[in-house]
Each structure stands twice: as C-alpha cells, then as structure tokens.
Design a protein around this motif. Structure first.
Motif, PDB file in Angstrom:
ATOM      1  N   GLY A  41       0.802  -1.213   0.000  1.00 44.64           N
ATOM      2  CA  GLY A  41       0.000   0.000   0.000  1.00 44.64           C
ATOM      3  C   GLY A  41       0.835   1.263   0.000  1.00 44.64           C
ATOM      4  O   GLY A  41       0.296   2.370   0.036  1.00 44.64           O
ATOM      5  N   ASN A  42       2.148   1.111  -0.057  1.00 51.98           N
ATOM      6  CA  ASN A  42       3.056   2.254  -0.026  1.00 51.98           C
ATOM      7  C   ASN A  42       3.421   2.664  -1.454  1.00 51.98           C
ATOM      8  O   ASN A  42       3.949   1.849  -2.210  1.00 51.98           O
ATOM      9  CB  ASN A  42       4.326   1.886   0.748  1.00 51.98           C
ATOM     10  N   PHE A  98       3.080  13.572   2.241  1.00 50.17           N
ATOM     11  CA  PHE A  98       1.734  14.159   2.270  1.00 50.17           C
ATOM     12  C   PHE A  98       1.508  14.945   0.977  1.00 50.17           C
ATOM     13  O   PHE A  98       1.480  16.179   0.978  1.00 50.17           O
ATOM     14  CB  PHE A  98       1.578  15.083   3.484  1.00 50.17           C
ATOM     15  N   PRO A  99       1.336  14.241  -0.153  1.00 51.41           N
ATOM     16  CA  PRO A  99       1.269  14.914  -1.453  1.00 51.41           C
ATOM     17  C   PRO A  99      -0.015  15.709  -1.661  1.00 51.41           C
ATOM     18  O   PRO A  99      -1.121  15.196  -1.530  1.00 51.41           O
ATOM     19  CB  PRO A  99       1.366  13.745  -2.451  1.00 51.41           C
ATOM     20  N   LEU A 100       0.154  16.973  -1.994  1.00 56.98           N
ATOM     21  CA  LEU A 100      -0.975  17.859  -2.242  1.00 56.98           C
ATOM     22  C   LEU A 100      -1.864  17.333  -3.363  1.00 56.98           C
ATOM     23  O   LEU A 100      -3.092  17.460  -3.311  1.00 56.98           O
ATOM     24  CB  LEU A 100      -0.450  19.264  -2.597  1.00 56.98           C
ATOM     25  N   PHE A 101      -1.249  16.745  -4.387  1.00 55.41           N
ATOM     26  CA  PHE A 101      -1.984  16.331  -5.577  1.00 55.41           C
ATOM     27  C   PHE A 101      -2.604  14.937  -5.463  1.00 55.41           C
ATOM     28  O   PHE A 101      -3.294  14.497  -6.382  1.00 55.41           O
ATOM     29  CB  PHE A 101      -1.056  16.370  -6.801  1.00 55.41           C
ATOM     30  N   PHE A 102      -2.341  14.235  -4.361  1.00 58.75           N
ATOM     31  CA  PHE A 102      -2.829  12.857  -4.215  1.00 58.75           C
ATOM     32  C   PHE A 102      -3.458  12.650  -2.840  1.00 58.75           C
ATOM     33  O   PHE A 102      -3.189  11.661  -2.158  1.00 58.75           O
ATOM     34  CB  PHE A 102      -1.697  11.863  -4.463  1.00 58.75           C
ATOM     35  N   GLY A 106       0.821   9.623   0.871  1.00 55.19           N
ATOM     36  CA  GLY A 106       2.027   9.293   0.128  1.00 55.19           C
ATOM     37  C   GLY A 106       2.839   8.188   0.749  1.00 55.19           C
ATOM     38  O   GLY A 106       2.343   7.381   1.534  1.00 55.19           O
ATOM     39  N   GLY A 107       4.119   8.148   0.395  1.00 51.03           N
ATOM     40  CA  GLY A 107       4.988   7.062   0.827  1.00 51.03           C
ATOM     41  C   GLY A 107       5.865   7.434   2.008  1.00 51.03           C
ATOM     42  O   GLY A 107       5.599   8.381   2.746  1.00 51.03           O
TER      43      GLY A 107
END
Length: 203
Positions: A41-42, A98-102, A106-107
């Motif tokens: 899940g990463n 902590f991706p703004l677009f996703f 995140g990973g």
C-alpha cells in the motif's frame, strides 16, 4: 528578493515537487494497479517492484530521487545555508509523504530523502545506495535497510563533507520517524520480509 523570501519560495517549490507521486503516475502509464491499493500500500519503488517489476520500479526510484535532488541542488547553487538546505530537503520529503496532488496520502520518503542527499557528492550517493542494497540483500527487510542507511548517512556525510551534516541529520530523523511502526514490528519479529510477489505487507 531577500534570503528569507528566497528560502520560503524554495520550500514551497520543494513541497510541490515532492507532491508529484512518481509511483502512482508510473503505474498509471504502465497500466498497473494503483500501488496504494496493492502489496504494502506504499506508493514507492519497493512496492512498485512487487507489483510491476524492475523497470517500473527503476523509473519510480529515479523520479523520487530526482524530486529530492533538484530542489536541494538549486538551493545550494543559490547560496542558501546548510540549515535552509535541510528545511528545503525536508519539505520535498513532506511533499512525498503528504502529497498535495494525491489527497495527502504518500509514501515513506526514503528515495526522496536519499535524492536530496545525493548532490553532496557521488561518493555519498554510492555509499547510500550501496548500504541500502547490501542490507536489503543481507536481511531481506526493506524497512531495516532504509533505517540503517538513514542512521549511517550523517556519519558518511561527516567524513565526506561536514558542512552538510545538519541537513542530512534532519532527513535521517524524518526517515526514522516515518518508520516508527516498522521499528516496532522489527523488534517484535512481525515485520514482513521483502518479496517481489504481491503481498499484503505493512512495509
């Protein structure tokens, strides 16, 4: 532009660069399953290796390292001090985590952190990659390889170029914090070993 404004601008740029999820995009382009729903899940290179093979994982690894290396290198060329370099590198990693677009999912940030360390010099880059591969092959724990390499990174940096010990130590601390659950599982003997097969691990 003042140094403060320049630093803040680079922090924002680094975070936005980090927010581009290489794993998700590469898997979409390759017609693979979303790495956030498969394997561990990463959304990182190790999990993409499990679900999509070596070539897809290599692309993810390259771009994850690049989005850490570019902001750090640009900031260095702009003459920012070592503390500012550390903050900028951490911002790139936080973008990955902590991706703004996703949707801020995140990973672990390992490849991005190591990428941010790489502009210090080819010797450090080779030591980091070599240590990670050696430990992974020795114990088959991807998380342990990342943890031990992160612990070694400040010592490598001190030996090679002690000007950058502080930013590298900041990145290493972030990697250790992100692996706190893995550390608990390792101590309990419950951590899953690395495998290229699909699996529901928690690495």
């Amino acid at each position: 532009m003042t140094i403060t404004a320049l630093t803040l601008g680079m922090i924002l740029l680094a975070y936005l660069a980090g927010s581009i999820s290489s794993a998700v995009l590469v898997c979409r382009l390759r017609g693979l399953a979303d790495p956030r729903t498969q394997g561990s899940g990463n959304p990182g290179a190790t999990n993409v290796l499990r679900i999509g093979g070596a070539s897809a994982a290599a692309l993810v690894l390259f771009f994850d390292m690049l989005k850490g290396a570019l902001p750090a290198y640009i900031a260095f060329r702009l003459g920012l001090d070592s503390f500012a370099l550390g903050i900028i590198a951490v911002a790139a990693c936080l973008g990955h985590i902590f991706p703004l677009f996703f949707h801020f999912k995140g990973g672990k940030g390992v490849a991005t952190a190591f990428g941010a360390m790489a502009p210090i010099g080819p010797e450090l880059a080779l030591l980091l990659i070599g240590s990670w591969i050696f430990i992974l092959m020795l114990c088959r724990y991807s998380s342990l390889a990342a943890i031990v390499t992160a612990l070694l990174a400040p010592f490598y940096t001190w030996y090679l170029d002690d000007r950058f010990v502080i930013p590298v130590a900041m990145l290493s601390a972030l990697i250790l914090i992100r692996h706190k659950d893995n550390i608990r599982r390792l101590l309990k003997g419950e951590e899953s070993r690395f495998s290229r097969k699909k699996q529901n691990s928690k690495q």
